[in-house]
Motif scaffolding. Structure first.
Motif, mmCIF file in Angstrom:
data_model
loop_
_atom_site.group_PDB
_atom_site.id
_atom_site.type_symbol
_atom_site.label_atom_id
_atom_site.label_comp_id
_atom_site.label_asym_id
_atom_site.label_seq_id
_atom_site.Cartn_x
_atom_site.Cartn_y
_atom_site.Cartn_z
ATOM 1 N N ALA A 148 55.978 37.237 47.365
ATOM 2 C CA ALA A 148 55.376 36.139 48.120
ATOM 3 C C ALA A 148 53.940 35.892 47.669
ATOM 4 O O ALA A 148 53.491 34.737 47.545
ATOM 5 N N VAL A 149 53.207 36.986 47.387
ATOM 6 C CA VAL A 149 51.821 36.845 46.942
ATOM 7 C C VAL A 149 51.780 36.227 45.544
ATOM 8 O O VAL A 149 50.942 35.372 45.248
ATOM 9 N N LEU A 150 52.693 36.652 44.671
ATOM 10 C CA LEU A 150 52.745 36.099 43.315
ATOM 11 C C LEU A 150 53.058 34.605 43.359
ATOM 12 O O LEU A 150 52.475 33.818 42.593
ATOM 13 N N LEU A 151 53.951 34.203 44.246
ATOM 14 C CA LEU A 151 54.295 32.788 44.363
ATOM 15 C C LEU A 151 53.062 31.957 44.727
ATOM 16 O O LEU A 151 52.834 30.879 44.166
ATOM 17 N N ARG A 152 52.244 32.486 45.637
ATOM 18 C CA ARG A 152 51.035 31.760 46.027
ATOM 19 C C ARG A 152 50.080 31.628 44.845
ATOM 20 O O ARG A 152 49.461 30.578 44.624
ATOM 21 N N VAL A 153 49.944 32.693 44.059
ATOM 22 C CA VAL A 153 49.057 32.647 42.889
ATOM 23 C C VAL A 153 49.541 31.603 41.894
ATOM 24 O O VAL A 153 48.750 30.853 41.311
ATOM 25 N N LEU A 154 50.856 31.536 41.684
ATOM 26 C CA LEU A 154 51.405 30.560 40.736
ATOM 27 C C LEU A 154 51.160 29.131 41.223
ATOM 28 O O LEU A 154 50.988 28.223 40.408
ATOM 29 N N GLU A 155 51.146 28.951 42.533
ATOM 30 C CA GLU A 155 50.926 27.615 43.073
ATOM 31 C C GLU A 155 49.450 27.229 43.041
ATOM 32 O O GLU A 155 49.101 26.081 42.731
ATOM 33 N N THR A 156 48.553 28.175 43.363
ATOM 34 C CA THR A 156 47.122 27.857 43.474
ATOM 35 C C THR A 156 46.349 28.139 42.200
ATOM 36 O O THR A 156 45.252 27.605 42.012
ATOM 37 N N ARG A 157 46.915 29.027 41.331
ATOM 38 C CA ARG A 157 46.219 29.461 40.121
ATOM 39 C C ARG A 157 44.873 30.104 40.461
ATOM 40 O O ARG A 157 43.901 29.981 39.712
ATOM 41 N N ARG A 158 44.825 30.832 41.575
ATOM 42 C CA ARG A 158 43.616 31.534 41.985
ATOM 43 C C ARG A 158 44.007 32.951 42.400
ATOM 44 O O ARG A 158 45.038 33.162 43.032
ATOM 45 N N VAL A 159 43.149 33.916 42.059
ATOM 46 C CA VAL A 159 43.423 35.330 42.329
ATOM 47 C C VAL A 159 42.276 35.920 43.127
ATOM 48 O O VAL A 159 41.102 35.704 42.798
ATOM 49 N N THR A 160 42.613 36.674 44.174
ATOM 50 C CA THR A 160 41.632 37.419 44.950
ATOM 51 C C THR A 160 41.935 38.901 44.808
ATOM 52 O O THR A 160 43.049 39.336 45.080
ATOM 53 N N PRO A 161 40.973 39.720 44.368
ATOM 54 C CA PRO A 161 41.246 41.158 44.207
ATOM 55 C C PRO A 161 41.456 41.847 45.549
ATOM 56 O O PRO A 161 40.965 41.372 46.588
ATOM 57 N N GLY A 178 40.769 44.284 48.510
ATOM 58 C CA GLY A 178 39.488 44.724 49.036
ATOM 59 C C GLY A 178 38.498 43.598 49.210
ATOM 60 O O GLY A 178 37.357 43.812 49.612
ATOM 61 N N GLY A 179 38.925 42.367 48.870
ATOM 62 C CA GLY A 179 38.043 41.220 49.038
ATOM 63 C C GLY A 179 37.238 40.908 47.798
ATOM 64 O O GLY A 179 37.296 41.594 46.786
ATOM 65 N N GLY A 180 36.483 39.846 47.879
ATOM 66 C CA GLY A 180 35.700 39.388 46.738
ATOM 67 C C GLY A 180 36.006 37.926 46.473
ATOM 68 O O GLY A 180 36.936 37.349 47.041
ATOM 69 N N PRO A 181 35.233 37.314 45.605
ATOM 70 C CA PRO A 181 35.431 35.886 45.332
ATOM 71 C C PRO A 181 36.742 35.615 44.610
ATOM 72 O O PRO A 181 37.199 36.418 43.788
ATOM 73 N N GLU A 182 37.360 34.477 44.954
ATOM 74 C CA GLU A 182 38.544 34.050 44.223
ATOM 75 C C GLU A 182 38.148 33.654 42.804
ATOM 76 O O GLU A 182 37.038 33.205 42.556
ATOM 77 N N GLU A 183 39.091 33.856 41.894
ATOM 78 C CA GLU A 183 38.834 33.509 40.498
ATOM 79 C C GLU A 183 39.977 32.651 39.978
ATOM 80 O O GLU A 183 41.154 33.001 40.150
ATOM 81 N N GLU A 184 39.650 31.535 39.369
ATOM 82 C CA GLU A 184 40.675 30.675 38.790
ATOM 83 C C GLU A 184 41.216 31.304 37.506
ATOM 84 O O GLU A 184 40.475 31.925 36.751
ATOM 85 N N ILE A 185 42.509 31.141 37.295
ATOM 86 C CA ILE A 185 43.123 31.678 36.080
ATOM 87 C C ILE A 185 43.926 30.578 35.387
ATOM 88 O O ILE A 185 44.468 29.683 36.027
ATOM 89 N N ASP A 186 43.979 30.678 34.079
ATOM 90 C CA ASP A 186 44.754 29.743 33.264
ATOM 91 C C ASP A 186 45.567 30.583 32.299
ATOM 92 O O ASP A 186 45.020 31.181 31.364
ATOM 93 N N LEU A 187 46.847 30.689 32.555
ATOM 94 C CA LEU A 187 47.678 31.541 31.717
ATOM 95 C C LEU A 187 49.089 30.972 31.608
ATOM 96 O O LEU A 187 49.515 30.131 32.398
ATOM 97 N N SER A 188 49.796 31.478 30.625
ATOM 98 C CA SER A 188 51.215 31.182 30.455
ATOM 99 C C SER A 188 51.997 32.377 30.996
ATOM 100 O O SER A 188 51.631 33.522 30.728
ATOM 101 N N LEU A 189 53.039 32.114 31.767
ATOM 102 C CA LEU A 189 53.791 33.193 32.391
ATOM 103 C C LEU A 189 55.186 33.289 31.787
ATOM 104 O O LEU A 189 55.915 32.304 31.714
ATOM 105 N N VAL A 190 55.535 34.498 31.331
ATOM 106 C CA VAL A 190 56.880 34.788 30.839
ATOM 107 C C VAL A 190 57.421 35.960 31.642
ATOM 108 O O VAL A 190 56.741 36.984 31.782
ATOM 109 N N CYS A 191 58.604 35.822 32.193
ATOM 110 C CA CYS A 191 59.248 36.892 32.970
ATOM 111 C C CYS A 191 60.560 37.277 32.291
ATOM 112 O O CYS A 191 61.159 36.486 31.569
ATOM 113 N N ALA A 192 60.994 38.502 32.538
ATOM 114 C CA ALA A 192 62.248 38.975 31.946
ATOM 115 C C ALA A 192 62.971 39.865 32.930
ATOM 116 O O ALA A 192 62.361 40.514 33.789
ATOM 117 N N SER A 193 64.288 39.894 32.810
ATOM 118 C CA SER A 193 65.112 40.760 33.656
ATOM 119 C C SER A 193 66.452 41.005 32.972
ATOM 120 O O SER A 193 67.004 40.105 32.342
#
Length: 620
Positions: A428-441, A443-458
Motif C-alpha cells: 500500500a505504501v509503495l502504491l502511494r509512492v508510485l502515484e505521488t513520486r514522493r518518498v518520506t524516510p 522516522g520523519g523528515g522532508p519528502e523528496e521527489e524521485i524520478d525513476l524507472s520501475l521494473v518488477c519481477a516475479s
C-alpha cells in the motif's frame, strides 16, 4: 537406560549452588539495589552496531517465537556475549513489570551484576539453563521463570544469549524445545552468510530430515576448507566443537570435492549422496554461494585481467527466439516513459538480466541501477531498505540514517525482484509512492521527489496471488501495464546461440568451441534451472578444459547432463498424501535457502504453520 539429551536445559542443583557461590564471592547481596545503568544506556547503540549481524538475523525470528507464546505474560530477550540485553519482544503487561527490574535493552544481566539468572548463568556455564523462582540470587527477581540458551558463533564460542522470561510458570519442556530450535535457526542463518563461503551443504542420513531443524549444515570455501558448521553437523560428523582447526572436506568425506562442485554448479534441487570416512552415508543438498571457478587449491595461476564487459542492451538479448524477440520489441516501446515494466518467468530465466538491459537501453542509462530482492530481506527490514530512515528513527539505526533504495535509484532504474513476496502493508505504501513520486524516510523528515524507472519481477503469477489475497489488486494493475513473460530455456529456439555467448563471456581470452555431441546434449537437456543452470554448467566445463584443449566435449560437462533426459524419473518411496506434503515443504524451504517467511508465502500458509509442520516432520 534412556539417552540423556546433551543439550537439555534443566540446570542441576550443584550448578545453581556454584552460581550462588560465585555471586557471594563477588560481594553481591540478595537485597542488592538496582545498579546505576545510565552509562550502559548510552553505550547501547555501540553494542547494537558491534552485534549488527546477530541482531539482524535474530530480530524477525524472535518475533516469530513470541507469536507462538503470546499472551503468556512473557518476553523474548537477546543479549550479547557479556550479558547486556540488545533486543526484547514481549507482552506489554510483562514488559512494564520487567522494566522495573531493568530487564530491558541496554542493561547487563551478567551474574556479577544481577546474580543467578538464566542469561548470566548460561554465559557462566556456557550451556542452556533454566532458573526458576527462588533459584534467582536477588530477591527482586524471584518472581521470574527464565530459560536461556547460548547462540554460538559460526567460528566457535558464544556470540550471544537467547532468553525467555515470564512471571508465570511456563510449560518447561515446550519452552525449552522452542528456544533451542529458535537459537539453532539463528545460528544457521549466521553460518549461511559467512564471508568467503562458496558451497553450502545441508545433509542428514534420513532424506526426509532435509529442510528440517534436524539437518546438518556446513559451509566450505572454494578450495574445500570447512569454514563453519552447526551443532547438528558436528554431532553427525563427529567433529568436536573444541577443535581449533576445522578439517577440510576430504578429511571428512570419502566423496571427491570436485564431484561435489560438479553437482553444486548444476544448480540442481535434487539431493546427492555423501559418504564420510566414519562409514556413514548422508543425503545432501549442495548449493553454490559465491563460487567463481573450480581449480585445485595448490594451483597458483596468473591470468590476464579481463577487460570490463559492456552491459547488455535489449538488442543483445535478441538471439533469435521468437518469444524473446516479442518481449524485446514490446519493452523497447516504453523506454523513457513513466510505465512500470513487469517481467515474469521461471527462476533462472534471466529476469534481472532483462531488467538491466532495459535500463541500459533507455534514457536513464547513465543513472544508477538499484536492485532489491523482496524475498531475501526479512519483512521487518524491507521497509527501511526501500524508504530509508532518518537519524535515530529506531533503536540500532545508523547515526547518519540511510537513503533507502527508492532514493538511491533517483534518476535511474529500481528493480524489485520477487515483488510477490512484498508484505501487503508495504504494498500500500509503495502504491502511494508510485502515484505521488514522493518518498518520506522512516522516522520523519522532508519528502523528496524521485524520478525513476520501475521494473518488477516475479516467478509466480501476480494475478493468481491477487485472487488468493496475497497481493493487492490495485498495485497489480499499476505494475502490469506492460507485462512480459520470459520463456523457460527448454522452450527457447536460440539455446545454441545462448551457449556460445556464455562461453565467450566466461572465457574472453581463450576461444572455446562446442563439439557436435556436446551441442546435442545441451539441446536435449530439460534445464530445470534455466539460463542460470546452463551458465554454471558451462563455467564448470570451461574450468575442466586442459591447457591445450579448446573444444568442450561431453566429458567436460556435469554428470547430470550425461544422464538420459528421456529416462523415467525414479518413483518416490511413498505416494501417500503425507509424503507428498513433506516433499512440497522440503522443496519450497530449500528453494528459498531456508527463508521461512518466503517459503510460507509461496505455500500460502503462515510462518507459524510452517514451523509446526517442520517440527512434526523432524519427529517422524
Amino acid at each position: 537406560m534412556k539417552d540423556i539429551d546433551p543439550h537439555a536445559i534443566t540446570l542441576p542443583l550443584d550448578a545453581i549452588r556454584r552460581s550462588w557461590e560465585r555471586c557471594a564471592a563477588s560481594g553481591l547481596r540478595t537485597d542488592e539495589p538496582l545498579p546505576d545503568t545510565r552509562n550502559q544506556r548510552t553505550s547501547l547503540s555501540d553494542r547494537l552496531e558491534a552485534n549488527a549481524r546477530l541482531v539482524t538475523y535474530a530480530q524477525p525470528i524472535m518475533e516469530h517465537l513470541h507469536q507462538q507464546i503470546a499472551r503468556s505474560s512473557s518476553t523474548i530477550l537477546l543479549a550479547d556475549d557479556s550479558g547486556v540485553i540488545l533486543r526484547s519482544v514481549g507482552d506489554q503487561d510483562f514488559l512494564e513489570r520487567a522494566a522495573r527490574i531493568s530487564l530491558k535493552p541496554g542493561h547487563s544481566w551478567s551474574e556479577a551484576v544481577m546474580g543467578t539468572n538464566a542469561i548470566g548463568t548460561a554465559l557462566a556455564e556456557q550451556r542452556p539453563v533454566a532458573v526458576i523462582g527462588a533459584e534467582h540470587y536477588l530477591d527482586r527477581n524471584k518472581f521470574l521463570t527464565c530459560i536461556a540458551t547460548p547462540i554460538h558463533a559460526p567460528t566457535g564460542g558464544v556470540l550471544g544469549i537467547l532468553d525467555v522470561s515470564s512471571s508465570v510458570c511456563m510449560t518447561q519442556v515446550h519452552a525449552q524445545a522452542l528456544l533451542q530450535t529458535t537459537a539453532e535457526i539463528i545460528e544457521n542463518r549466521l553460518i549461511e552468510t559467512v564471508v568467503d563461503a562458496a558451497v553450502v551443504i545441508r545433509f542428514h542420513h534420513q532424506p526426509e530430515a532435509l529442510g528440517s531443524p534436524l539437518e546438518g549444515l556446513a559451509v566450505f570455501d572454494e578450495a574445500g576448507g570447512l569454514l563453519a558448521c552447526n551443532r547438528r553437523a558436528e554431532r553427525l560428523l563427529g567433529i568436536a566443537d573444541t577443535q581449533l582447526t576445522r578439517p577440510p572436506f576430504w578429511n571428512i568425506f570419502e566423496t571427491r570435492w570436485n564431484t561435489v562442485l560438479d553437482h553444486a554448479l548444476q544448480s540442481s534441487v535434487r539431493p546427492t549422496k555423501l559418504r564420510c570416512h566414519r562409514g556413514r552415508e548422508f543425503v545432501a543438498h549442495v548449493l553454490v554461494s559465491n563460487l567463481q571457478r573450480v581449480r585445485p587449491a595448490s594451483t597458483k595461476e596468473v591470468r590476464p585481467t579481463p577487460r570490463p564487459r559492456a552491459p547488455h542492451t535489449l538488442d543483445d538479448l535478441d538471439l533469435g527466439d521468437k518469444t524473446v524477440n516479442h518481449a524485446v520489441r514490446r519493452a523497447r516501446r516504453i523506454l523513457g516513459l513513466d510505465i512500470p515494466l513487469l517481467v515474469q518467468g521461471e527462476t533462472g530465466t534471466g529476469k534481472e538480466v532483462f531488467a538491466q538491459a532495459f535500463h541500459h537501453s533507455g534514457p536513464r542509462r547513465e543513472g544508477p541501477f538499484v536492485a532489491i530482492n523482496c524475498a531475501a530481506i526479512p519483512a521487518t527490514l524491507i521497509e527501511a531498505e526501500l524508504f530509508g530512515y532518518s537519524a535515530g528513527a529506531y533503536t540500532g539505526a545508523r547515526g547518519d540514517g540511510a537513503r533507502g533504495k527508492l532514493r538511491e535509484a533517483n534518476g535511474g532504474t529500481l528493480f524489485l525482484d520477487e515483488i510477490g513476496d512484498m508484505p501487503l502493508k508495504l504494498q500500500a505504501v509503495l502504491l502511494r509512492v508510485l502515484e505521488t513520486r514522493r518518498v518520506t524516510p522512516l522516522g520523519g523528515g522532508p519528502e523528496e521527489e524521485i524520478d525513476l524507472s520501475l521494473v518488477c519481477a516475479s516467478h509466480r503469477s501476480l494475478k493468481t496471488l491477487c485472487e488468493n489475497g496475497g497481493f493487492r489488486p490495485d498495485l497489480y494493475f499499476r505494475l502490469s501495464a506492460m507485462s512480459l513473460s520470459l520463456p523457460a530455456l527448454r522452450e527457447r529456439s536460440d539455446i545454441e546461440s545462448m551457449a556460445r555467448r556464455i562461453l565467450q563471456e566466461e572465457s574472453p581470452n581463450r576461444p572455446v568451441r562446442l563439439s557436435a555431441s556436446t551441442l546435442d546434449l545441451i539441446r536435449r537437456h530439460p534445464w530445470p534451472g534455466n539460463i542460470r543452470q546452463l551458465k554454471n554448467a558451462l563455467r564448470l566445463a570451461t574450468a575442466m578444459l586442459g591447457p591445450d584443449e579448446d573444444t568442450l566435449t561431453p566429458e567436460h560437462l556435469p554428470q547430470e547432463l550425461l544422464e538420459d533426459p528421456d529416462a523415467p524419473a525414479p518413483l518416490p518411496p511413498s505416494q501417500s498424501l503425507r509424503a507428498a506434503e513433506i516433499r512440497l515443504v522440503e522443496d519450497t524451504v530449500s528453494r528459498h535457502n531456508g527463508n521461512i517467511s518466503a517459503a510460507a508465502r509461496e505455500l500460502g500458509i503462515t510462518r507459524t504453520t510452517l514451523y509446526r509442520k517442520l517440527r512434526q516432520m523432524s519427529s517422524l
